[in-house]
Design an enzyme around this catalytic site. Sequence first.
Site, mmCIF file in Angstrom:
data_model
loop_
_atom_site.group_PDB
_atom_site.id
_atom_site.type_symbol
_atom_site.label_atom_id
_atom_site.label_comp_id
_atom_site.label_asym_id
_atom_site.label_seq_id
_atom_site.Cartn_x
_atom_site.Cartn_y
_atom_site.Cartn_z
ATOM 1 N N HIS A 183 -6.030 -63.938 -7.253
ATOM 2 C CA HIS A 183 -5.771 -64.506 -6.940
ATOM 3 C C HIS A 183 -6.030 -64.379 -5.580
ATOM 4 O O HIS A 183 -5.344 -63.735 -4.528
ATOM 5 C CB HIS A 183 -4.701 -66.124 -7.015
ATOM 6 C CG HIS A 183 -5.019 -67.034 -5.978
ATOM 7 N ND1 HIS A 183 -3.923 -67.356 -5.293
ATOM 8 C CD2 HIS A 183 -6.058 -67.861 -5.966
ATOM 9 C CE1 HIS A 183 -4.173 -68.886 -4.208
ATOM 10 N NE2 HIS A 183 -5.444 -69.129 -5.032
HETATM 11 CA CA CA Z 1 -9.814 -63.919 -8.144
#
Ligand code: CA
Length: 393
Positions: A183
């Site tokens: 992320h």
């Molecule tokens: Ca990513």
Amino acid sequence: NNCIERPQGYNVSFHYNSKVEQHHFGKTHPMKPWRLQLTKQLVLGYGLEYAMDMYQTRPATKQEIAIFHDRGYLDFLELVTPNNVDEYRDEQNKYNFGIEFYDCPVFDGMWDYISLYSGATMDAARKVCSGQSNIAINWSGGLHHAKKSSASGFCYVNDIVLAIQYMMQYYSRILYIDIDVHHGDGVEQAFHSTNRVMTLSYHKYAPNEFFPGTGGLDETGPKDTYNEGAHHSLNVPLKDGIDDHEYKELFKVVTGHVIEAYKPQAIVIQCGADSLGGDRLGRFNLNITAHGYCVEFVKATHLPLLIIGGGGYTPRNVARTWTHETALCVGAQLHDDLPWHIPYRRAFSGERNGDGKLYPDLSTVSLKQNQNTAEELHTIVKNVHWEMRYVHS
Ligand code: CA
Ligand code: TV1
Ligand code: ZN
């Protein structure tokens, strides 16, 4: 023979300082800056330098880095060395070197490394903003986890945030896309409260199990609807083993919706290569061409484009992917047989290492079962589409 088209007035630039590849995080650390040397060798081996503007970049200055990062944190990064690290115990804890010491070690030449990758990204951003480059590439950047005053997940300074902050002087809406398997939390957080940057990360999501644990589907920005950043963070949380077909379809539909609704004036894409099949830290089953599809897709918008690297822990495949993506940018098709004259050819030879090919099959090497169901993927598409009703250009 490679067919290289170079239409008049369409410019791709490659930004690099080879000093960056000399640095070491430590013997067993998965982040290997020499993967950048491997990449550069392949890019040159295919002759792609004749189709681009090649820039040797200068290190970023502390002043430039301080437009985002905390001064005290930068003082620490600049002064700490493996020899004096004990004198900095308080700072180590304060700046997240204490807890995550193994991920973000203090190594020799650390500041040099940091200023080199940041300098290359800023140089690329300047060329996009000045209109000299339609696409500018820095494979040494993309360190998306770094925060204002802390290191995280192999990232010390957030070169992406620095570049986007610079670009905000020229463009009123910028779309940031992140295809690293992790992320893009540092970039998301930095632009949490603004609608001038939309962040969109595709990643493996499993809180408490996979780093950094954030980036769920409902994480779309501040929940206070009067905050301008509301609905301007988007996340595509995935499970192990996603394949080429599903990923490409998802990328096309989701990114397509977002571009249509938000109408960005420029795009920044972080191309972390740890989303490939067989990556040492990754969990997906993507082939090089599916990863490259994301670059093709954003290139086709004809918007000013900044392309940066990121993760990628199986160096030979990182080099293959970023070479393929460099070729996509300049419109070249590369032969599947690697050039014979490249140094380090052995790194790509033998059955285990892809047999001297540019495009070995990576979808089967990790043997990860595809845990993503059609229903889950559909829910993601529906959610993002629904979220777009709040977004106006
Ligand atoms: Ca990513
Ligand atoms: C030293 C030596 C450090 C061997 C780190 C894998 C190592 C890892 C190592 C490692 C490793 C992570 C965590 C644990 C959070 C920590 C560039 C509770 C074999 C952009 C960063 C991943 C990814 C960090 C960076 C992660 C990027 N995974 N061996 N460390 N603590 N850290 O899980 O997004 O690709 O693994
Ligand atoms: Zn990553």
